[in-house]
Design an enzyme around this catalytic site. Sequence first.
Site, PDB file in Angstrom:
ATOM      1  N   ASP A  66     -10.089   3.495  -3.459  1.00  0.00           N
ATOM      2  CA  ASP A  66     -10.863   2.305  -3.100  1.00  0.00           C
ATOM      3  C   ASP A  66     -12.271   2.363  -3.696  1.00  0.00           C
ATOM      4  OD1 ASP A  66      -8.620   1.736  -1.660  1.00  0.00           O
ATOM      5  OD2 ASP A  66      -9.601   1.744   0.300  1.00  0.00           O
ATOM      6  N   ASP A 102       0.833  -1.200   0.000  1.00  0.00           N
ATOM      7  CA  ASP A 102       0.000   0.000   0.000  1.00  0.00           C
ATOM      8  C   ASP A 102       0.874   1.259   0.000  1.00  0.00           C
ATOM      9  OD1 ASP A 102      -2.413   1.356   0.059  1.00  0.00           O
ATOM     10  OD2 ASP A 102      -3.168   0.317   1.838  1.00  0.00           O
ATOM     11  N   TRP A 113      -3.183   3.433  -5.610  1.00  0.00           N
ATOM     12  CA  TRP A 113      -4.421   4.127  -5.986  1.00  0.00           C
ATOM     13  C   TRP A 113      -4.285   4.945  -7.266  1.00  0.00           C
ATOM     14  CZ3 TRP A 113      -2.570   6.618  -1.091  1.00  0.00           C
ATOM     15  CH2 TRP A 113      -2.570   5.693  -0.040  1.00  0.00           C
ATOM     16  N   GLY A 114      -3.426   4.491  -8.165  1.00  0.00           N
ATOM     17  CA  GLY A 114      -3.271   5.204  -9.437  1.00  0.00           C
ATOM     18  C   GLY A 114      -2.380   6.432  -9.353  1.00  0.00           C
TER      19      GLY A 114
HETATM   20  C1  GLA Z   1      -6.032   1.312   1.545  1.00  0.00           C
HETATM   21  C2  GLA Z   1      -6.068   0.319   0.393  1.00  0.00           C
HETATM   22  C3  GLA Z   1      -7.135  -0.732   0.653  1.00  0.00           C
HETATM   23  C4  GLA Z   1      -6.848  -1.440   1.974  1.00  0.00           C
HETATM   24  C5  GLA Z   1      -6.723  -0.424   3.110  1.00  0.00           C
HETATM   25  C6  GLA Z   1      -6.267  -1.067   4.385  1.00  0.00           C
HETATM   26  O1  GLA Z   1      -7.216   2.023   1.633  1.00  0.00           O
HETATM   27  O2  GLA Z   1      -6.317   0.980  -0.819  1.00  0.00           O
HETATM   28  O3  GLA Z   1      -7.197  -1.666  -0.405  1.00  0.00           O
HETATM   29  O4  GLA Z   1      -5.668  -2.188   1.842  1.00  0.00           O
HETATM   30  O5  GLA Z   1      -5.804   0.621   2.774  1.00  0.00           O
HETATM   31  O6  GLA Z   1      -6.074  -0.167   5.398  1.00  0.00           O
END
Ligand code: GLA
Length: 430
Positions: A238, A183, A217-218
């Site tokens: 997300d 992440d 996230w891009g």
């Molecule tokens: C971010 C990621 C999710 C998930 C959460 C966990 O939001 O994009 O996919 O892994 O963290 O905290």
Amino acid sequence: MSRTPRRTTRRAFLSTALRAGGLLAAPALGRPALSWTSRTAPPRSSAPRAVQAPYNGCGLTPAWGLNTYYAFGVEGFDEAMLLAAAQAMLDGGLWQAGYDLIVIDDGWASFDRDADGNLQADPQKFPDGIGATVERLHALGFAAGIYGDMGTQTCQNRPGSYQSEQRDAQWFAAQGFDHVKMDWCTAEAFDARERYTLMSQAIAATGRPISFAVCNWGRQNPWEWAPPIANSARTTSDLSGIYEGDALDRYYGSYQWSCMLKNLDGNQHPGAAGPGYANDPDCLQTGNGFFTSELEEVAQLQLWAVMSAPMVLGFDVRGASDRTLRLLTHPALQAVNRDPLARQGKRVNAEHGREVWVKPLTDGTSYAVVLFNRTDSASTATLTWNDLWGVRSAYVRDLWNWTEIGTQRSGWSTSLQPHESRLLQIAPLS
Ligand code: GLA
């Protein structure tokens, strides 16, 4: 132009498809081919199969499985629950349909590293250590995935891997993991290509075949640099924000639908995708009750299939209804999503919110096509062979309803309810 399709059983459908022979070879329906991890040799030896593929030999086609964050949140899981979820996936036919990976997302770790500086699992959630859980998942035939973060802390304040990349990669490999998702919380100031490349190299250096999922996230356009160093990259924020702490009602109904459209639109980087790398628009909503109709669930499933997106379940599979299982295990999803050519379908038309998606298939003669009405009013979608492929006739099969629509001259059209989609296989003729 449209004909009423003849209804048929799956068996009749398949035998018709076979009789059609070279004309329109049926995609592999039924039990999915194993593409990126072994499901046949539990326990422990269920490491990803060594296959010829770009980069690390993993992820020839997109990963399918369950993610704990979307299914159970941050605190709502432990080993017993994961094993029960895995068993439910076997009992309900999800594993057999291809969902063979369990990703243990944020919340698995203790807030501190151990005395040696290693990550450690929360002992309440994993009383025997997380390596034992991995072994038990392997024994059930599942691959096991783990979550980490490229910054100093994860999104839920557990230790991040910044400047501990080698140590953490070694530790993940030693626990037996087959998949690592990294992440981007607390990392936003960094150069993403540089940090993720470092982690990718650290994972490769372990010698264990581990598929690698970028999750930033891009940000910083991962589709431009992730394919040679990772097996997938999230392209958007997300999809399901239910665990992000806002008021729950914000996340129901049309908000969820808009979220899906946002991620659909943000995932348009088909040139990057191929064997070994998939663009990831985030989790599926089928089963979690957030969409308002089955049409919406089916639309997302078909769109994720035509985009060759990872298929990530985000609900408590222990309570899956027959209806949910029926949708998720539809063989056309596997056939289209995991077609070995691994090309991501392109949106070739989006006039008036009626979209046409086209994905070339391995047989070299046919395409998976999705027609999709994203609007709130019913409409008619029309395909014109000349516009699509410069031909005058084409053979059409409805992959979702198991009907042979047959050879159609000039084009084909169908009416679509609001949010409805159709998944077709089409072979241009002449
Ligand atoms: C971010 C990621 C999710 C998930 C959460 C966990 O939001 O994009 O996919 O892994 O963290 O905290």
